[in-house]
Design a protein around this motif. Structure first.
Motif, mmCIF file in Angstrom:
data_model
loop_
_atom_site.group_PDB
_atom_site.id
_atom_site.type_symbol
_atom_site.label_atom_id
_atom_site.label_comp_id
_atom_site.label_asym_id
_atom_site.label_seq_id
_atom_site.Cartn_x
_atom_site.Cartn_y
_atom_site.Cartn_z
ATOM 1 N N SER A 259 46.467 58.891 42.684
ATOM 2 C CA SER A 259 47.984 58.924 42.107
ATOM 3 C C SER A 259 48.882 58.442 44.313
ATOM 4 O O SER A 259 50.108 58.089 43.620
ATOM 5 N N SER A 260 48.252 58.983 44.750
ATOM 6 C CA SER A 260 48.451 59.288 46.215
ATOM 7 C C SER A 260 48.847 57.086 46.697
ATOM 8 O O SER A 260 49.868 57.017 47.803
ATOM 9 N N SER A 261 47.657 56.126 46.308
ATOM 10 C CA SER A 261 47.644 55.174 46.574
ATOM 11 C C SER A 261 47.953 53.856 46.087
ATOM 12 O O SER A 261 47.359 53.624 45.112
ATOM 13 N N ILE A 262 48.210 52.918 46.184
ATOM 14 C CA ILE A 262 48.168 51.501 45.688
ATOM 15 C C ILE A 262 46.852 50.692 46.072
ATOM 16 O O ILE A 262 46.706 50.380 47.445
ATOM 17 N N TYR A 263 46.011 50.758 45.778
ATOM 18 C CA TYR A 263 44.119 49.933 45.887
ATOM 19 C C TYR A 263 45.053 48.482 46.531
ATOM 20 O O TYR A 263 45.356 48.398 45.328
ATOM 21 N N MET A 264 43.692 47.647 46.811
ATOM 22 C CA MET A 264 44.347 46.728 46.836
ATOM 23 C C MET A 264 44.115 45.576 45.896
ATOM 24 O O MET A 264 44.659 44.698 46.004
ATOM 25 N N GLU A 265 42.992 46.295 44.947
ATOM 26 C CA GLU A 265 42.422 44.878 44.136
ATOM 27 C C GLU A 265 42.518 45.526 42.819
ATOM 28 O O GLU A 265 42.237 45.357 41.913
ATOM 29 N N ASP A 266 43.875 46.791 42.766
ATOM 30 C CA ASP A 266 44.764 47.546 41.485
ATOM 31 C C ASP A 266 45.511 46.427 41.058
ATOM 32 O O ASP A 266 45.646 45.565 41.683
ATOM 33 N N GLU A 267 44.559 45.837 39.696
ATOM 34 C CA GLU A 267 46.118 45.080 38.204
ATOM 35 C C GLU A 267 47.044 45.615 38.456
ATOM 36 O O GLU A 267 47.602 46.868 38.509
ATOM 37 N N GLU A 268 47.853 44.343 38.150
ATOM 38 C CA GLU A 268 49.636 44.800 37.689
ATOM 39 C C GLU A 268 49.738 45.573 37.522
ATOM 40 O O GLU A 268 50.847 46.828 37.921
ATOM 41 N N ALA A 269 48.700 46.343 35.518
ATOM 42 C CA ALA A 269 50.021 47.011 35.068
ATOM 43 C C ALA A 269 49.442 48.120 36.260
ATOM 44 O O ALA A 269 50.536 49.565 35.518
ATOM 45 N N ILE A 347 54.757 43.235 45.347
ATOM 46 C CA ILE A 347 53.384 43.971 45.730
ATOM 47 C C ILE A 347 52.668 42.810 44.962
ATOM 48 O O ILE A 347 51.153 43.047 45.660
ATOM 49 N N ASN A 348 52.970 42.919 43.607
ATOM 50 C CA ASN A 348 52.116 42.509 42.729
ATOM 51 C C ASN A 348 51.462 41.296 43.739
ATOM 52 O O ASN A 348 50.716 40.675 42.846
ATOM 53 N N LYS A 349 52.742 40.419 43.818
ATOM 54 C CA LYS A 349 52.534 38.953 44.782
ATOM 55 C C LYS A 349 51.414 38.797 45.299
ATOM 56 O O LYS A 349 50.871 37.864 45.713
ATOM 57 N N ILE A 350 51.924 40.211 46.407
ATOM 58 C CA ILE A 350 51.484 39.854 47.868
ATOM 59 C C ILE A 350 49.524 39.906 47.223
ATOM 60 O O ILE A 350 48.531 39.580 48.321
ATOM 61 N N LEU A 351 49.467 41.445 46.468
ATOM 62 C CA LEU A 351 47.917 41.346 46.196
ATOM 63 C C LEU A 351 46.643 40.649 45.300
ATOM 64 O O LEU A 351 46.277 40.275 44.771
ATOM 65 N N GLN A 352 47.986 39.350 44.872
ATOM 66 C CA GLN A 352 47.850 38.107 43.780
ATOM 67 C C GLN A 352 46.097 37.816 43.797
ATOM 68 O O GLN A 352 45.234 37.837 43.688
ATOM 69 N N PRO A 353 46.187 37.308 45.227
ATOM 70 C CA PRO A 353 44.740 36.169 45.878
ATOM 71 C C PRO A 353 43.690 37.478 45.961
ATOM 72 O O PRO A 353 42.894 36.814 46.228
ATOM 73 N N VAL A 354 44.148 38.732 46.468
ATOM 74 C CA VAL A 354 43.241 39.527 46.627
ATOM 75 C C VAL A 354 42.435 39.788 45.631
ATOM 76 O O VAL A 354 40.791 39.450 44.782
ATOM 77 N N ARG A 355 42.862 39.427 44.539
ATOM 78 C CA ARG A 355 42.854 40.506 42.678
ATOM 79 C C ARG A 355 42.041 39.265 42.560
ATOM 80 O O ARG A 355 40.717 38.819 41.823
ATOM 81 N N ASN A 356 42.030 37.361 42.391
ATOM 82 C CA ASN A 356 42.342 35.955 42.372
ATOM 83 C C ASN A 356 40.147 36.064 43.627
ATOM 84 O O ASN A 356 39.269 36.157 42.475
ATOM 85 N N HIS A 357 40.462 36.505 44.461
ATOM 86 C CA HIS A 357 39.431 36.612 44.999
ATOM 87 C C HIS A 357 38.026 37.181 44.336
ATOM 88 O O HIS A 357 36.879 37.415 44.072
ATOM 89 N N PHE A 358 37.908 38.494 44.735
ATOM 90 C CA PHE A 358 37.380 39.476 43.981
ATOM 91 C C PHE A 358 37.124 39.568 41.753
ATOM 92 O O PHE A 358 36.462 39.860 42.105
ATOM 93 N N ALA A 359 38.055 38.976 41.377
ATOM 94 C CA ALA A 359 37.666 38.197 39.986
ATOM 95 C C ALA A 359 36.257 36.811 40.409
ATOM 96 O O ALA A 359 35.702 36.507 39.407
ATOM 97 N N ASN A 360 36.348 35.378 41.288
ATOM 98 C CA ASN A 360 36.232 34.254 40.524
ATOM 99 C C ASN A 360 34.765 34.721 42.008
ATOM 100 O O ASN A 360 33.685 33.191 41.725
ATOM 101 N N ASP A 361 34.830 34.843 42.695
ATOM 102 C CA ASP A 361 33.752 35.141 44.196
ATOM 103 C C ASP A 361 32.576 36.388 43.725
ATOM 104 O O ASP A 361 33.136 36.968 43.733
ATOM 105 N N SER A 362 31.792 35.793 43.704
ATOM 106 C CA SER A 362 30.685 36.555 42.757
ATOM 107 C C SER A 362 29.824 37.851 43.734
ATOM 108 O O SER A 362 29.808 38.825 43.709
#
Length: 378
Positions: A259-269, A347-362
């Protein structure tokens, strides 16, 4: 003892990540380099030494480090990328110390070195994907276990000399660097930890210690050790601001408290929910984590903060400096109900490249799956 007086935070100007100078470090004068490097620190010990270093040494060595100890929050991810990019833009070389042995000493991930290594690899993947500039060869990731083993004959005599020259109470005062305090029941390994971290600074030949304010005590210890051994050139301490947790009174983000943190791969919701629940009292800036995130993350990263509102509610407004935002927020012209959605969106715009990387890179996907499955230990 070194002077522990903090420099006034409000005198500092952030250099946005998009404003990294187009000129190469070789084309900059020493004052331009100083302005960039100094903008990172909430405190600098000592400013005259930093000016002198940047005037005389084309590629100063900056030391930063981290314990691989769970998922990465936004302060570690985005703030570190901002700071590293500033340093390299000013010609500095950055050595990022992956403190795997230190995490083991401190009981992180249950002291399991294999799990700690996985977390370290996951951290590197995040910095690659979020935009840390790793292309110029000015950033090195160094694993403490590997580096220490390769030059053990240099490292351990240094650790032993630092331990020999300091009384136990002085070392105990450094426990904050491990997320501990002097009253905690410490293992012998944890008492040894500050001596090793102090040695790291000299082992890595660091000119600048670029770490958070929570690490300053051991950096001051390194300067005191220079007095003990009659060393003239002391490491310069450049301590950056510590972002608070999202809830009221949380001075620092905590990996063990989601509850205290936003993690780098948190989803938008997830980001939207966390910001919606965050402490953000109307007209109050001090102690307001949402305002701090805008100051230290959003404005340095994007150069602006856009609030979208209906015409009846004042219409859209773009803030390009923190002072203007503070004036509107304190007067009530900007309400938390409008600030929070704007902060979530950015924040979601900043984090989106991270989400993409962890979704697409095996490889990245597998690392994240494993890290999420680990139990975080304090």
């Amino acid at each position: 003892m070194e002077n522990e007086q903090l420099s006034p935070d409000d005198k500092m100007k952030s250099l946005a990540i998009d404003e990294t100078p187009s000129a190469s470090p070789a084309e900059m004068n020493a004052e331009e380099k100083y302005r960039i490097v100094r903008s990172i620190g909430e405190e600098c010990i000592q400013e005259d030494e930093l000016r002198n270093l940047l005037a005389k040494k084309p590629e100063p060595i900056c030391y930063d480090g981290f314990e691989p100890s769970g998922r990465m929050h936004i302060a570690q991810g985005v703030l570190k990328a901002i700071n590293v990019n500033k340093l390299t833009s000013a010609g500095c070389r950055v050595k990022i110390w992956i403190a795997d042995w230190f995490a083991q000493l401190n009981g992180k991930m249950g002291g399991d070195l294999k799990k700690i290594e996985v977390v370290g690899q996951y951290f590197i993947e995040i910095w690659k994907s979020v935009g840390m500039d790793l292309d110029g060869g000015k950033v090195e990731f160094l694993w403490s276990s590997k580096e220490i083993n390769s030059r053990a004959h240099e490292y351990w005599p240094l650790v032993m000399d630092i331990a020999r020259k300091n009384k136990l109470p002085r070392i105990l005062r450094c426990c904050q660097i491990m997320g501990r305090n002097e009253q905690d029941e410490l293992t012998a390994a944890q008492i040894f930890y500050p001596c090793m971290q102090c040695a790291d600074i000299f082992f890595l030949k660091a000119d600048i210690c670029q770490l958070g304010m929570d690490q300053r005590k051991v950096n001051v210890l390194a300067r005191e050790y220079c007095d003990d051994i009659k060393r003239k050139n002391k490491p310069i301490i450049l301590s950056h601001h510590m972002l608070p947790g999202l809830q009221q009174g949380q001075e620092k983000m905590s990996k063990s408290d989601p509850s205290s943190s936003i993690y780098m791969e948190d989803e938008e919701a997830e980001v939207n929910v966390k910001i919606k629940k965050a402490y953000c009292p109307p007209k109050v800036v001090e102690g307001n984590p949402c305002m701090e995130y805008i100051k230290y993350l959003v404005l340095p990263w994007t150069n602006e903060f856009k609030v979208e509102r209906s015409p009846d509610n004042g219409g859209d407004k773009v803030y390009t400096n923190f002072e203007e935002l503070v004036a509107d927020y304190e007067s009530g012209a900007l309400h938390p109900g409008d600030l929070k959605p704007a902060l979530s969106k950015t924040i979601n715009k900043i984090l989106q490249p991270v989400r993409n990387h962890f979704a697409n890179d095996s490889k990245a996907k597998d690392l994240l799956k494993r890290v999420k499955a680990y139990r975080v230990t304090k």
